[in-house]
Motif scaffolding. Structure first.
Motif, PDB file in Angstrom:
ATOM      1  N   LEU A 262      86.165  48.371 -11.072  1.00  0.00           N
ATOM      2  CA  LEU A 262      85.867  50.028 -11.086  1.00  0.00           C
ATOM      3  C   LEU A 262      87.236  50.425 -10.571  1.00  0.00           C
ATOM      4  O   LEU A 262      87.606  51.365 -10.861  1.00  0.00           O
ATOM      5  CB  LEU A 262      84.746  50.282 -10.780  1.00  0.00           C
TER       6      LEU A 262
ATOM      7  N   GLN B 135      77.100  60.958 -11.803  1.00  0.00           N
ATOM      8  CA  GLN B 135      76.536  60.936 -10.391  1.00  0.00           C
ATOM      9  C   GLN B 135      77.302  59.889  -9.727  1.00  0.00           C
ATOM     10  O   GLN B 135      77.424  60.028  -8.145  1.00  0.00           O
ATOM     11  CB  GLN B 135      75.019  60.414 -10.263  1.00  0.00           C
ATOM     12  N   THR B 136      77.805  58.739 -10.254  1.00  0.00           N
ATOM     13  CA  THR B 136      78.460  57.748  -9.404  1.00  0.00           C
ATOM     14  C   THR B 136      79.902  58.352  -9.040  1.00  0.00           C
ATOM     15  O   THR B 136      80.592  58.162  -8.272  1.00  0.00           O
ATOM     16  CB  THR B 136      78.691  56.695 -10.511  1.00  0.00           C
TER      17      THR B 136
ATOM     18  N   ALA C 252      79.369  60.336  -6.094  1.00  0.00           N
ATOM     19  CA  ALA C 252      79.032  59.432  -5.071  1.00  0.00           C
ATOM     20  C   ALA C 252      80.450  59.087  -4.482  1.00  0.00           C
ATOM     21  O   ALA C 252      80.755  58.817  -3.293  1.00  0.00           O
ATOM     22  CB  ALA C 252      78.227  58.334  -5.328  1.00  0.00           C
TER      23      ALA C 252
ATOM     24  N   ILE D  80      76.078  51.943   4.276  1.00  0.00           N
ATOM     25  CA  ILE D  80      76.746  51.884   3.147  1.00  0.00           C
ATOM     26  C   ILE D  80      78.403  51.863   3.693  1.00  0.00           C
ATOM     27  O   ILE D  80      79.045  52.677   4.482  1.00  0.00           O
ATOM     28  CB  ILE D  80      76.825  53.362   2.587  1.00  0.00           C
TER      29      ILE D  80
ATOM     30  N   LYS E  58      80.621  58.207  -0.588  1.00  0.00           N
ATOM     31  CA  LYS E  58      79.163  57.436  -0.311  1.00  0.00           C
ATOM     32  C   LYS E  58      78.943  56.233  -1.012  1.00  0.00           C
ATOM     33  O   LYS E  58      78.039  55.330  -0.865  1.00  0.00           O
ATOM     34  CB  LYS E  58      78.023  58.409  -0.746  1.00  0.00           C
ATOM     35  N   TYR E  59      79.794  55.696  -1.787  1.00  0.00           N
ATOM     36  CA  TYR E  59      79.708  54.574  -2.570  1.00  0.00           C
ATOM     37  C   TYR E  59      81.142  53.980  -2.653  1.00  0.00           C
ATOM     38  O   TYR E  59      82.264  54.642  -3.066  1.00  0.00           O
ATOM     39  CB  TYR E  59      79.063  54.904  -3.987  1.00  0.00           C
ATOM     40  N   ALA E  60      81.201  52.670  -2.291  1.00  0.00           N
ATOM     41  CA  ALA E  60      82.527  52.098  -2.454  1.00  0.00           C
ATOM     42  C   ALA E  60      82.413  51.368  -4.000  1.00  0.00           C
ATOM     43  O   ALA E  60      81.559  50.563  -4.068  1.00  0.00           O
ATOM     44  CB  ALA E  60      82.621  50.810  -1.166  1.00  0.00           C
ATOM     45  N   PRO E  61      83.373  51.307  -4.631  1.00  0.00           N
ATOM     46  CA  PRO E  61      83.271  50.806  -6.025  1.00  0.00           C
ATOM     47  C   PRO E  61      83.720  49.377  -5.952  1.00  0.00           C
ATOM     48  O   PRO E  61      84.253  49.091  -5.082  1.00  0.00           O
ATOM     49  CB  PRO E  61      84.353  51.645  -6.581  1.00  0.00           C
ATOM     50  N   SER E  62      83.238  48.699  -7.086  1.00  0.00           N
ATOM     51  CA  SER E  62      83.429  47.302  -7.374  1.00  0.00           C
ATOM     52  C   SER E  62      85.035  47.350  -7.527  1.00  0.00           C
ATOM     53  O   SER E  62      85.738  48.239  -7.849  1.00  0.00           O
ATOM     54  CB  SER E  62      82.857  46.642  -8.561  1.00  0.00           C
TER      55      SER E  62
ATOM     56  N   ILE F   9      68.303  51.869   4.814  1.00  0.00           N
ATOM     57  CA  ILE F   9      68.032  50.694   4.087  1.00  0.00           C
ATOM     58  C   ILE F   9      69.340  49.717   4.051  1.00  0.00           C
ATOM     59  O   ILE F   9      68.966  48.277   4.270  1.00  0.00           O
ATOM     60  CB  ILE F   9      67.878  50.878   2.593  1.00  0.00           C
ATOM     61  N   ALA F  10      70.350  50.236   4.242  1.00  0.00           N
ATOM     62  CA  ALA F  10      71.416  49.346   4.341  1.00  0.00           C
ATOM     63  C   ALA F  10      72.749  50.209   4.755  1.00  0.00           C
ATOM     64  O   ALA F  10      72.851  51.468   4.181  1.00  0.00           O
ATOM     65  CB  ALA F  10      71.616  48.321   3.307  1.00  0.00           C
TER      66      ALA F  10
ATOM     67  N   ILE G 230      81.201  55.583 -16.668  1.00  0.00           N
ATOM     68  CA  ILE G 230      80.272  55.283 -15.681  1.00  0.00           C
ATOM     69  C   ILE G 230      79.392  56.769 -15.631  1.00  0.00           C
ATOM     70  O   ILE G 230      79.848  57.624 -16.317  1.00  0.00           O
ATOM     71  CB  ILE G 230      81.086  55.150 -14.460  1.00  0.00           C
ATOM     72  N   ALA G 231      78.389  56.810 -14.727  1.00  0.00           N
ATOM     73  CA  ALA G 231      77.530  58.016 -14.803  1.00  0.00           C
ATOM     74  C   ALA G 231      78.443  58.990 -13.690  1.00  0.00           C
ATOM     75  O   ALA G 231      79.042  58.686 -12.937  1.00  0.00           O
ATOM     76  CB  ALA G 231      76.231  57.829 -14.166  1.00  0.00           C
TER      77      ALA G 231
END
Lengths: 138, 81
Positions: free
Chosen positions: B58, B42-43, B46, B12, B51-55, B9-10, B39-40
């Motif tokens: 955060l 799961q976050t 991640a 990461i 797998k996830y770059a925080p804001s 999709i995009a 936060i959750a």
């Protein structure tokens, strides 16, 4: 409850989702009640402007649920919001593609579907896309 | 879509970090970190997996929680230029 659990603050993401679930089911209950009442009224001789007002009455609980949904989206965890928004973008794209496809089929004289179909397609596509999108963050 | 990754999709942006290590040093569970950050779970998972770059907000909250500068937690060298 242990000391460390007592010291933990309430998770705002969990609180937002719990509040939304309560409001969602209350909204659905209100929706069913209003639909039943308005259907009864419309089938029992209601006339004039009131017919339109009563026919649109089920929109009120739907609007309440929608407002709760927006509030929940603003309060949940940023990754969950991103997942939902990406899934909604896919759902919008799928719906647009299907709408265009069926638009061409209408030229071939296929019957015009109900406007409800658009709503159903968006919701089903969103539901289907969410686990697909969340998979990439696991 | 038979086997392997589904349609991408995009991309990461991967940002390596030391959250898992810092959490282990404090003997905190992922759920505890999630509650402390609001936060959750799961976050947190991640984030730890890169797998996830925080804001930015955060990232600052994470920095405050672990009492470390942001650059000590997130590896800027892991960000592709």
């Amino acid at each position: 409850m242990t000391k460390s659990e007592q010291a933990r603050p309430t998770n705002p993401t969990d609180a937002a989702k719990r509040l939304y679930q309560i409001r969602f089911w209350l909204g659905i209950a209100a929706y069913v009640a209003v639909v039943l009442a308005s259907t009864y009224a419309l089938n029992n001789g209601l006339t004039g402007t009131w017919r339109i007002v009563v026919a649109l009455a089920p929109l009120v609980p739907i609007a309440v649920v929608f407002a709760s949904f927006i509030e929940m989206m603003q309060r949940i965890d940023e990754l969950e919001r991103q997942i939902h928004l990406e899934a909604l973008a896919i759902a919008a794209g799928v719906t647009a593609m299907l709408a265009v496809t069926y638009g061409f089929l209408e030229v071939a004289h296929l019957p015009r579907p109900s406007a409800w179909c658009t709503y159903a397609v968006v919701m089903i596509a969103w539901w289907a896309a969410t686990p697909f999108v969340s998979r990439k963050y696991r | 879509m038979v086997g392997g990754d589904p349609v991408r999709i995009a991309e990461i942006p991967v940002v390596k970090n030391r959250i898992r290590v810092l959490r282990a040093e404090r003997d905190w569970s992922q759920a505890e970190v999630a509650d402390r950050l609001g936060i959750a779970r799961q976050t947190v998972n991640a984030l730890e997996a890169g797998k996830y770059a925080p804001s930015l907000p955060l990232a600052f909250k994470i920095s405050k929680l672990f009492e470390k500068p942001v650059e000590d937690i997130f590896d800027s060298a892991s960000v592709e230029e």
